[in-house]
Design an enzyme around this catalytic site. Structure first.
Site, PDB file in Angstrom:
ATOM      1  N   GLU A   1      41.198 -53.803  32.291  1.00  0.00           N
ATOM      2  CA  GLU A   1      40.386 -52.827  31.331  1.00  0.00           C
ATOM      3  C   GLU A   1      40.240 -52.983  29.889  1.00  0.00           C
ATOM      4  OE1 GLU A   1      41.317 -48.683  31.167  1.00  0.00           O
ATOM      5  OE2 GLU A   1      39.395 -48.135  31.960  1.00  0.00           O
TER       6      GLU A   1
ATOM      7  N   GLU B   1      43.216 -39.568  37.631  1.00  0.00           N
ATOM      8  CA  GLU B   1      41.807 -40.260  37.383  1.00  0.00           C
ATOM      9  C   GLU B   1      42.368 -41.024  36.479  1.00  0.00           C
ATOM     10  OE1 GLU B   1      39.162 -36.837  36.720  1.00  0.00           O
ATOM     11  OE2 GLU B   1      39.282 -36.340  39.180  1.00  0.00           O
TER      12      GLU B   1
ATOM     13  N   CYS C   1      35.401 -44.648  31.638  1.00  0.00           N
ATOM     14  CA  CYS C   1      36.189 -45.308  32.732  1.00  0.00           C
ATOM     15  C   CYS C   1      35.434 -45.791  33.775  1.00  0.00           C
ATOM     16  CB  CYS C   1      37.050 -44.013  33.391  1.00  0.00           C
ATOM     17  SG  CYS C   1      35.905 -42.658  33.761  1.00  0.00           S
TER      18      CYS C   1
ATOM     19  N   LYS D   1      46.679 -30.168  27.799  1.00  0.00           N
ATOM     20  CA  LYS D   1      46.999 -31.082  26.503  1.00  0.00           C
ATOM     21  C   LYS D   1      45.982 -32.015  26.415  1.00  0.00           C
ATOM     22  CE  LYS D   1      49.151 -34.531  25.884  1.00  0.00           C
ATOM     23  NZ  LYS D   1      48.301 -35.047  24.541  1.00  0.00           N
TER      24      LYS D   1
HETATM   25  P1  NAD Z   1      46.153 -42.616  27.880  1.00  0.00           P
HETATM   26  O1  NAD Z   1      46.652 -42.677  29.112  1.00  0.00           O
HETATM   27  O2  NAD Z   1      46.695 -43.278  26.584  1.00  0.00           O
HETATM   28  O3  NAD Z   1      46.229 -40.981  27.476  1.00  0.00           O
HETATM   29  C1  NAD Z   1      45.694 -39.851  28.265  1.00  0.00           C
HETATM   30  C2  NAD Z   1      46.587 -38.731  27.988  1.00  0.00           C
HETATM   31  O4  NAD Z   1      47.848 -38.683  28.482  1.00  0.00           O
HETATM   32  C3  NAD Z   1      46.586 -38.096  26.509  1.00  0.00           C
HETATM   33  O5  NAD Z   1      46.442 -36.733  26.296  1.00  0.00           O
HETATM   34  C4  NAD Z   1      47.835 -38.788  25.993  1.00  0.00           C
HETATM   35  O6  NAD Z   1      48.654 -38.119  25.045  1.00  0.00           O
HETATM   36  C5  NAD Z   1      48.701 -38.270  27.221  1.00  0.00           C
HETATM   37  N1  NAD Z   1      50.018 -39.282  27.565  1.00  0.00           N
HETATM   38  C6  NAD Z   1      50.207 -40.327  27.102  1.00  0.00           C
HETATM   39  N2  NAD Z   1      51.598 -40.712  27.670  1.00  0.00           N
HETATM   40  C7  NAD Z   1      52.023 -39.631  28.294  1.00  0.00           C
HETATM   41  C8  NAD Z   1      53.415 -39.240  28.835  1.00  0.00           C
HETATM   42  N3  NAD Z   1      54.169 -40.342  29.209  1.00  0.00           N
HETATM   43  N4  NAD Z   1      53.113 -38.219  29.601  1.00  0.00           N
HETATM   44  C9  NAD Z   1      52.452 -37.251  29.761  1.00  0.00           C
HETATM   45  N5  NAD Z   1      51.206 -37.353  28.955  1.00  0.00           N
HETATM   46  C10 NAD Z   1      51.063 -38.478  28.258  1.00  0.00           C
HETATM   47  O7  NAD Z   1      44.475 -42.666  27.970  1.00  0.00           O
HETATM   48  P2  NAD Z   1      43.665 -42.751  26.862  1.00  0.00           P
HETATM   49  O8  NAD Z   1      43.587 -43.789  25.953  1.00  0.00           O
HETATM   50  O9  NAD Z   1      43.493 -41.262  26.010  1.00  0.00           O
HETATM   51  O10 NAD Z   1      42.098 -42.758  27.745  1.00  0.00           O
HETATM   52  C11 NAD Z   1      41.694 -43.948  27.905  1.00  0.00           C
HETATM   53  C12 NAD Z   1      41.949 -44.137  29.522  1.00  0.00           C
HETATM   54  O11 NAD Z   1      41.409 -43.173  30.341  1.00  0.00           O
HETATM   55  C13 NAD Z   1      41.090 -45.575  30.202  1.00  0.00           C
HETATM   56  O12 NAD Z   1      42.200 -46.087  30.734  1.00  0.00           O
HETATM   57  C14 NAD Z   1      40.210 -44.671  31.265  1.00  0.00           C
HETATM   58  O13 NAD Z   1      39.697 -45.537  31.827  1.00  0.00           O
HETATM   59  C15 NAD Z   1      40.924 -43.658  31.367  1.00  0.00           C
HETATM   60  N6  NAD Z   1      39.905 -42.546  31.749  1.00  0.00           N
HETATM   61  C16 NAD Z   1      39.729 -42.351  33.185  1.00  0.00           C
HETATM   62  C17 NAD Z   1      38.742 -41.434  33.763  1.00  0.00           C
HETATM   63  C18 NAD Z   1      38.439 -41.088  35.298  1.00  0.00           C
HETATM   64  O14 NAD Z   1      37.896 -40.202  35.626  1.00  0.00           O
HETATM   65  N7  NAD Z   1      39.047 -42.242  36.102  1.00  0.00           N
HETATM   66  C19 NAD Z   1      37.980 -40.882  32.789  1.00  0.00           C
HETATM   67  C20 NAD Z   1      38.136 -40.926  31.515  1.00  0.00           C
HETATM   68  C21 NAD Z   1      39.117 -42.010  30.886  1.00  0.00           C
END
Ligand code: NAD
Length: 486
Positions: A386, A251, A285, A175
């Site tokens: 963050e 992650e 991230c 997804k």
């Molecule tokens: P997000 O948590 O808002 O969304 C990530 C994914 O989760 C999306 O596909 C979203 O639709 C899905 N999602 C949201 N709520 C959900 C739920 N309740 N159940 C299941 N899926 C759900 O994050 P974002 O805004 O897309 O990305 C930015 C964040 O990701 C930042 O915090 C960044 O640091 C982190 N990030 C971490 C890494 C790493 O490797 N540690 C890498 C890239 C980004």
């Protein structure tokens, strides 16, 4: 560009599902890029059924790793043959620099497949002969894997999860983030054309909670959940998976420290520090968003760092010369700017930036100027939370011990960046640094054999090389007695 129609891939079929649609738009100018199927919970269940069926009955889970590797290399070939097309799609959907996508991020998608295809086929296995007993470890696939990915490096991070899941014999449901669905859709087409059996990879689009991602995290038929995204969403997914005790690899977010000592080679430390916060518009991230500079070089470093940041060109990411592109969406720009306003209320001074970037070609997009803030302490919200944008706080320090304390005073623990020419100091620091990854005199270099993940609220578990194998398989201990064979 004609608007794309993004559908779910469930089993062998491309389907609209029954949850309606949503739009994906170009963050450069707000233009419509495509209409996307909005997955319902029912669509999520259908995808699980398809993945379960393919795992239980299909050839994929029973093939030898070498046979799977052949197909996964064909998938990598297809990605390499379509680098230009995938880079352009990602550039428009995510607002990322076209040069970076063409030369680094999309090639890395192919590398994700090649690396894990070969790793699964060739990695050393453990065997323990002991008298008349022979013990060894088998790594059968775990089963059905849910992979949920974010928008900041859409296809690279999606395939960082899908490639090992498939290489170790699982079937998967991806997804992607709703902001950036285009490359996942095109990738699905390419993977099928390259010979991936239907049902092995399923792709559903949409949102979390009660919609498509609901069953992907709560259904008993899912054996593993691999998630990349924010710490807040990670916590929700862990809670959703808990009743079934489904293993989750998470992650999550970061607020990493970048420490520059007065013995650092500034010709390296300045450009690498600029990269560590402003690459990807700060939406990374791993970003070294808390910069600590030893007092003896603080003024000199800040002047050079600020001058380098001023030179970053801002504009349409389709022009590779524009280093800074737009942020992903208005809501995110508002969040980033809200933190800059908070920083000022907390006593910080904005050295450069702190505002939306306007002008010809920028006014319709979500552009934000590279921003440097001084005068804050490490315990402020600006320095602790963050921001995920091009906002750098800079704080002076005096001693090595103080630098370590500052770095480790954070709920996050994803990465660390260190600039020093003192080898002993580098080794002392990395031993006590609470972070999943530390770079010394460089940033963002990656060997996929290394563990990738974070401490604290930056994550749970590690992926990469053997760490991915452990997560995506059910390691099984086998002991057999050899008659007459002591
Ligand atoms: P997000 O948590 O808002 O969304 C990530 C994914 O989760 C999306 O596909 C979203 O639709 C899905 N999602 C949201 N709520 C959900 C739920 N309740 N159940 C299941 N899926 C759900 O994050 P974002 O805004 O897309 O990305 C930015 C964040 O990701 C930042 O915090 C960044 O640091 C982190 N990030 C971490 C890494 C790493 O490797 N540690 C890498 C890239 C980004």
């Amino acid at each position: 560009m004609t608007a794309h129609e993004v559908r779910h891939l469930i089993g062998p079929e491309w389907t609209d599902g029954d949850g309606g649609t949503f739009e994906t738009r170009d963050p450069h100018d707000g233009s419509l890029l495509g209409t996307v199927a909005r997955g319902s919970a029912k669509d999520g269940e259908r995808a699980i059924e398809a993945a379960r069926h393919a795992f239980d009955t299909g050839p994929w889970s029973r093939m030898s790793p070498k046979e799977r590797a052949k197909i996964l290399h064909a998938v990598a070939d297809a990605v390499e043959e379509h680098v230009g097309e995938l880079a352009e799609l990602e550039c428009r959907d995510a607002g990322k620099n076209i040069g970076h996508l063409t030369h680094a991020e999309i090639p890395r998608v192919a590398h994700n497949f090649r690396f894990f295809a070969d790793y699964a086929a060739l990695a050393a296995n453990d065997a323990y002969p002991d008298g008349d007993l022979l013990s060894y470890v088998l790594y059968p696939p775990a089963g059905v894997v849910t992979a949920i990915s974010p928008w900041n490096a859409p296809l690279m991070l999606a395939t960082w999860k899908i490639a090992p899941a498939l290489a170790f014999g699982n079937t998967a449901i991806l997804k992607p983030a709703p902001q950036t669905p285009l490359t996942a859709h095109r990738f699905g087409e390419l993977a099928l054309e390259a010979g991936l059996p239907p049902g092995v990879l399923n792709i559903v689009h949409g949102f979390g909670g009660d919609e498509v991602a609901g069953p992907l995290t709560t259904d008993r038929r899912v054996d593993r959940i691999t998630f990349t995204g924010s710490s807040a969403t990670g916590a929700k997914i862990l809670a959703a998976a808990a009743p079934n005790l489904t293993p989750v690899s998470a992650e999550l977010g970061g607020k990493s420290a970048n420490i520059v000592f007065d013995d650092a080679d500034l010709s390296v430390a300045v450009p690498e520090s600029v990269k560590a916060i402003f690459a990807g518009n700060g939406q990374v991230c791993l970003a070294g968003s808390r910069l600590f500079v030893q007092r003896g070089i603080y003024d000199e470093f800040l002047a050079a760092f600020t001058a380098a940041a001023r030179k970053l060109t801002i504009g349409d990411p389709k022009n590779p010369a524009n280093i800074m592109g737009p942020l992903i969406e208005q809501r995110h720009l508002d969040k980033v700017h809200g933190y800059v306003e908070l920083a000022q209320r907390e006593g910080g001074s904005v050295v450069i930036g702190g505002e939306r970037a306007c002008g010809t070609g920028l006014d319709d997009g979500f552009y934000y100027r590279p921003t440097i803030i001084t005068g804050l302490t490490n315990d402020t919200r600006t320095a602790q939370e963050e921001i995920f944008g091009p906002v750098q706080t800079v704080i002076p320090f005096d001693t090595e011990e103080e630098a370590l304390t500052l770095a480790n005073t954070s709920p996050y623990g994803l990465a660390g960046v260190l600039f020093t020419t003192n080898l002993d100091r580098a080794h002392r620091m990395v031993r006590r640094w609470k972070a999943g990854m530390v770079w010394v005199n460089c940033f963002y270099e990656r060997d996929l054999r290394l563990p990738f993940g974070g401490e604290g609220i930056s994550g749970l578990g590690r992926e990469g090389g053997q760490y991915s194998r452990e997560f995506f398989t059910e390691p099984r201990a086998v002991t057999l007695r050899i008659r007459g064979g002591a």
